[in-house]
Design a protein around this motif. Structure first.
Motif, PDB file in Angstrom:
ATOM      1  N   ILE A 182       0.838  -1.199   0.000  1.00 19.51           N
ATOM      2  CA  ILE A 182       0.000   0.000   0.000  1.00 19.51           C
ATOM      3  C   ILE A 182       0.876   1.254   0.000  1.00 19.51           C
ATOM      4  O   ILE A 182       1.842   1.361   0.752  1.00 19.51           O
ATOM      5  CB  ILE A 182      -0.929   0.028   1.232  1.00 19.51           C
ATOM      6  CG1 ILE A 182      -1.884  -1.176   1.202  1.00 19.51           C
ATOM      7  CG2 ILE A 182      -1.741   1.323   1.294  1.00 19.51           C
ATOM      8  CD1 ILE A 182      -2.751  -1.301   2.425  1.00 19.51           C
ATOM      9  N   GLY A 183       0.503   2.196  -0.867  1.00 14.48           N
ATOM     10  CA  GLY A 183       1.141   3.505  -0.887  1.00 14.48           C
ATOM     11  C   GLY A 183       0.144   4.571  -0.477  1.00 14.48           C
ATOM     12  O   GLY A 183      -1.052   4.471  -0.750  1.00 14.48           O
ATOM     13  N   PHE A 184       0.637   5.609   0.179  1.00 17.87           N
ATOM     14  CA  PHE A 184      -0.203   6.710   0.644  1.00 17.87           C
ATOM     15  C   PHE A 184       0.235   8.008  -0.018  1.00 17.87           C
ATOM     16  O   PHE A 184       1.427   8.358   0.005  1.00 17.87           O
ATOM     17  CB  PHE A 184      -0.100   6.881   2.165  1.00 17.87           C
ATOM     18  CG  PHE A 184      -0.576   5.694   2.956  1.00 17.87           C
ATOM     19  CD1 PHE A 184      -1.922   5.509   3.218  1.00 17.87           C
ATOM     20  CD2 PHE A 184       0.333   4.761   3.436  1.00 17.87           C
ATOM     21  CE1 PHE A 184      -2.362   4.417   3.948  1.00 17.87           C
ATOM     22  CE2 PHE A 184      -0.096   3.676   4.169  1.00 17.87           C
ATOM     23  CZ  PHE A 184      -1.448   3.498   4.424  1.00 17.87           C
ATOM     24  N   VAL A 185      -0.712   8.720  -0.590  1.00 17.21           N
ATOM     25  CA  VAL A 185      -0.469  10.057  -1.124  1.00 17.21           C
ATOM     26  C   VAL A 185      -1.408  11.014  -0.415  1.00 17.21           C
ATOM     27  O   VAL A 185      -2.620  10.779  -0.348  1.00 17.21           O
ATOM     28  CB  VAL A 185      -0.697  10.115  -2.646  1.00 17.21           C
ATOM     29  CG1 VAL A 185      -0.584  11.554  -3.151  1.00 17.21           C
ATOM     30  CG2 VAL A 185       0.309   9.222  -3.370  1.00 17.21           C
ATOM     31  N   LEU A 186      -0.854  12.081   0.135  1.00 18.12           N
ATOM     32  CA  LEU A 186      -1.643  13.126   0.774  1.00 18.12           C
ATOM     33  C   LEU A 186      -1.628  14.336  -0.152  1.00 18.12           C
ATOM     34  O   LEU A 186      -0.582  14.970  -0.331  1.00 18.12           O
ATOM     35  CB  LEU A 186      -1.085  13.493   2.145  1.00 18.12           C
ATOM     36  CG  LEU A 186      -1.193  12.404   3.222  1.00 18.12           C
ATOM     37  CD1 LEU A 186       0.041  11.505   3.198  1.00 18.12           C
ATOM     38  CD2 LEU A 186      -1.351  13.023   4.600  1.00 18.12           C
ATOM     39  N   ALA A 187      -2.769  14.639  -0.771  1.00 13.44           N
ATOM     40  CA  ALA A 187      -2.852  15.658  -1.814  1.00 13.44           C
ATOM     41  C   ALA A 187      -3.688  16.843  -1.338  1.00 13.44           C
ATOM     42  O   ALA A 187      -4.727  16.660  -0.684  1.00 13.44           O
ATOM     43  CB  ALA A 187      -3.468  15.059  -3.084  1.00 13.44           C
ATOM     44  N   ASP A 188      -3.245  18.054  -1.701  1.00 12.63           N
ATOM     45  CA  ASP A 188      -3.972  19.246  -1.254  1.00 12.63           C
ATOM     46  C   ASP A 188      -5.336  19.360  -1.917  1.00 12.63           C
ATOM     47  O   ASP A 188      -6.317  19.763  -1.304  1.00 12.63           O
ATOM     48  CB  ASP A 188      -3.147  20.512  -1.469  1.00 12.63           C
ATOM     49  CG  ASP A 188      -2.645  20.680  -2.897  1.00 12.63           C
ATOM     50  OD1 ASP A 188      -2.962  19.833  -3.770  1.00 12.63           O
ATOM     51  OD2 ASP A 188      -1.920  21.665  -3.145  1.00 12.63           O
ATOM     52  N   GLY A 189      -5.445  18.998  -3.198  1.00  9.73           N
ATOM     53  CA  GLY A 189      -6.728  19.049  -3.886  1.00  9.73           C
ATOM     54  C   GLY A 189      -7.336  20.435  -3.854  1.00  9.73           C
ATOM     55  O   GLY A 189      -6.633  21.451  -3.961  1.00  9.73           O
ATOM     56  N   LEU A 190      -8.635  20.500  -3.676  1.00  3.73           N
ATOM     57  CA  LEU A 190      -9.348  21.768  -3.661  1.00  3.73           C
ATOM     58  C   LEU A 190      -9.506  22.349  -2.264  1.00  3.73           C
ATOM     59  O   LEU A 190     -10.155  23.382  -2.095  1.00  3.73           O
ATOM     60  CB  LEU A 190     -10.717  21.604  -4.314  1.00  3.73           C
ATOM     61  CG  LEU A 190     -10.659  21.447  -5.842  1.00  3.73           C
ATOM     62  CD1 LEU A 190     -12.013  21.019  -6.386  1.00  3.73           C
ATOM     63  CD2 LEU A 190     -10.192  22.733  -6.514  1.00  3.73           C
ATOM     64  N   SER A 191      -8.902  21.710  -1.268  1.00  2.00           N
ATOM     65  CA  SER A 191      -8.910  22.272   0.079  1.00  2.00           C
ATOM     66  C   SER A 191      -7.621  21.906   0.808  1.00  2.00           C
ATOM     67  O   SER A 191      -7.586  20.952   1.592  1.00  2.00           O
ATOM     68  CB  SER A 191     -10.120  21.785   0.888  1.00  2.00           C
ATOM     69  OG  SER A 191     -10.111  22.338   2.195  1.00  2.00           O
ATOM     70  N   PRO A 192      -6.548  22.671   0.561  1.00  2.30           N
ATOM     71  CA  PRO A 192      -5.340  22.466   1.356  1.00  2.30           C
ATOM     72  C   PRO A 192      -5.617  22.585   2.853  1.00  2.30           C
ATOM     73  O   PRO A 192      -4.965  21.927   3.670  1.00  2.30           O
ATOM     74  CB  PRO A 192      -4.413  23.587   0.865  1.00  2.30           C
ATOM     75  CG  PRO A 192      -4.881  23.889  -0.524  1.00  2.30           C
ATOM     76  CD  PRO A 192      -6.366  23.695  -0.483  1.00  2.30           C
ATOM     77  N   THR A 193      -6.601  23.411   3.217  1.00  3.58           N
ATOM     78  CA  THR A 193      -6.978  23.566   4.619  1.00  3.58           C
ATOM     79  C   THR A 193      -7.407  22.243   5.224  1.00  3.58           C
ATOM     80  O   THR A 193      -7.034  21.899   6.357  1.00  3.58           O
ATOM     81  CB  THR A 193      -8.119  24.592   4.755  1.00  3.58           C
ATOM     82  OG1 THR A 193      -7.660  25.857   4.276  1.00  3.58           O
ATOM     83  CG2 THR A 193      -8.582  24.735   6.191  1.00  3.58           C
ATOM     84  N   ALA A 194      -8.188  21.462   4.482  1.00  3.69           N
ATOM     85  CA  ALA A 194      -8.642  20.163   4.976  1.00  3.69           C
ATOM     86  C   ALA A 194      -7.465  19.234   5.226  1.00  3.69           C
ATOM     87  O   ALA A 194      -7.422  18.519   6.238  1.00  3.69           O
ATOM     88  CB  ALA A 194      -9.611  19.539   3.980  1.00  3.69           C
ATOM     89  N   LEU A 195      -6.511  19.227   4.316  1.00  2.07           N
ATOM     90  CA  LEU A 195      -5.344  18.357   4.484  1.00  2.07           C
ATOM     91  C   LEU A 195      -4.521  18.790   5.689  1.00  2.07           C
ATOM     92  O   LEU A 195      -4.020  17.954   6.437  1.00  2.07           O
ATOM     93  CB  LEU A 195      -4.490  18.367   3.214  1.00  2.07           C
ATOM     94  CG  LEU A 195      -3.434  17.267   3.135  1.00  2.07           C
ATOM     95  CD1 LEU A 195      -4.067  15.884   3.125  1.00  2.07           C
ATOM     96  CD2 LEU A 195      -2.553  17.448   1.899  1.00  2.07           C
ATOM     97  N   SER A 196      -4.396  20.081   5.894  1.00  2.00           N
ATOM     98  CA  SER A 196      -3.665  20.589   7.060  1.00  2.00           C
ATOM     99  C   SER A 196      -4.351  20.191   8.363  1.00  2.00           C
ATOM    100  O   SER A 196      -3.697  19.819   9.342  1.00  2.00           O
ATOM    101  CB  SER A 196      -3.543  22.114   6.984  1.00  2.00           C
ATOM    102  OG  SER A 196      -2.789  22.510   5.862  1.00  2.00           O
TER     103      SER A 196
END
Length: 257
Positions: free
Chosen positions: A107-121
């Motif tokens: 399994i690989g994990f990618v954390l992407a900012d997408g349309l809400s960098p705030t959500a990822l933060s």
């Protein structure tokens, strides 16, 4: 909205069940000033969630503490946030100098900012930890990758470069006027460039305490991954049976007891 206490109580009870704006009342022929100001504030929060750039260094520090390796930070071919919003196609392609170390894990994990960098933060590192806690004893896990100016399909290029068998992509969802910091998980088995949305499974609305919690999202993802491995593919042919299986387990427990 009328001043009738019974009507007000009716709307008050309904508002407990949804984040939607219902029963707002009126001042003359318009909304009350309070509701107008709250709507403007929600709109501003949604715009900020889209436009404020991800602090990749701060996120990397939190992700590192999860304990599955030092995260690599990559970007798409979109060079600015404005270009990313105008050109979705560039957000799906890796920058020409993208360098991701190979890690042929399960399994690989990618954390992407997408349309809400705030959500990822706000939620990215905690959600990753819940996933790792759930999956770590069952599968080998690749070091995480943080992707900026990223669309979902960028994850396929990253996963192919790593050589992982299943991709778990955590991405900021499009903000709305009720929620500006919601995450989604996109799961792709045997990822490669050219995969479509029909080849993925999505778990959305992850933003505790009001949305789906980290532990529950990780539980559903674990079930989908197990199903994808058994089926040999993810996407439209793979269904989330975790809730029905959980109900069956409870029924069996009642019969036994």
């Amino acid at each position: 909205m009328t001043s009738d206490p019974a009507v007000q109580e009716f709307w008050a009870e309904l508002r407990k069940t949804t984040q939607a704006r219902i029963g707002l009342g009126r001042a003359g022929t318009a909304l009350p000033t309070r509701e107008v100001l709250e709507l403007a504030a929600a709109h501003a929060a949604a715009r900020d969630a889209v436009h404020i750039p991800l602090d990749a260094d701060a996120l990397a520090a939190m992700v590192r503490e999860v304990g599955i390796g030092d995260p690599v930070v990559v970007t798409s071919r979109a060079t600015t946030r404005d270009e990313y919003l105008r050109r979705p196609d560039l957000g799906r392609m890796p920058a020409e100098d993208m360098d991701v170390p190979p890690s042929p894990a399960d399994i690989g994990f990618v954390l992407a900012d997408g349309l809400s960098p705030t959500a990822l933060s706000h939620h990215g590192a905690a959600l990753l930890k819940a996933l790792v806690d759930r999956l770590g004893d069952r599968y080998t896990l690749a070091p995480p990758v943080i992707a900026t100016q990223a669309r979902v399909a960028l994850g396929d290029h990253i996963a192919a470069a790593q050589g992982v068998r299943t991709l778990v992509l955590i991405i900021g969802e499009r903000p709305g006027l009720s929620v500006a910091d919601s995450l989604g998980i996109y799961l792709t088995h045997l990822p490669r460039p050219g995969r479509t949305d029909a080849d993925r499974n999505c778990i959305s609305n992850i933003h505790p305490p009001d949305g789906l919690g980290y532990t529950e999202a990780a539980r559903v993802a674990t079930g989908l991954i197990g199903g994808a491995v058994a089926l040999g593919r993810s996407g439209v042919d793979l269904k989330d049976t975790s809730r029905s299986l959980e109900s069956l387990d409870r029924e069996v427990d009642r019969e036994i007891s």
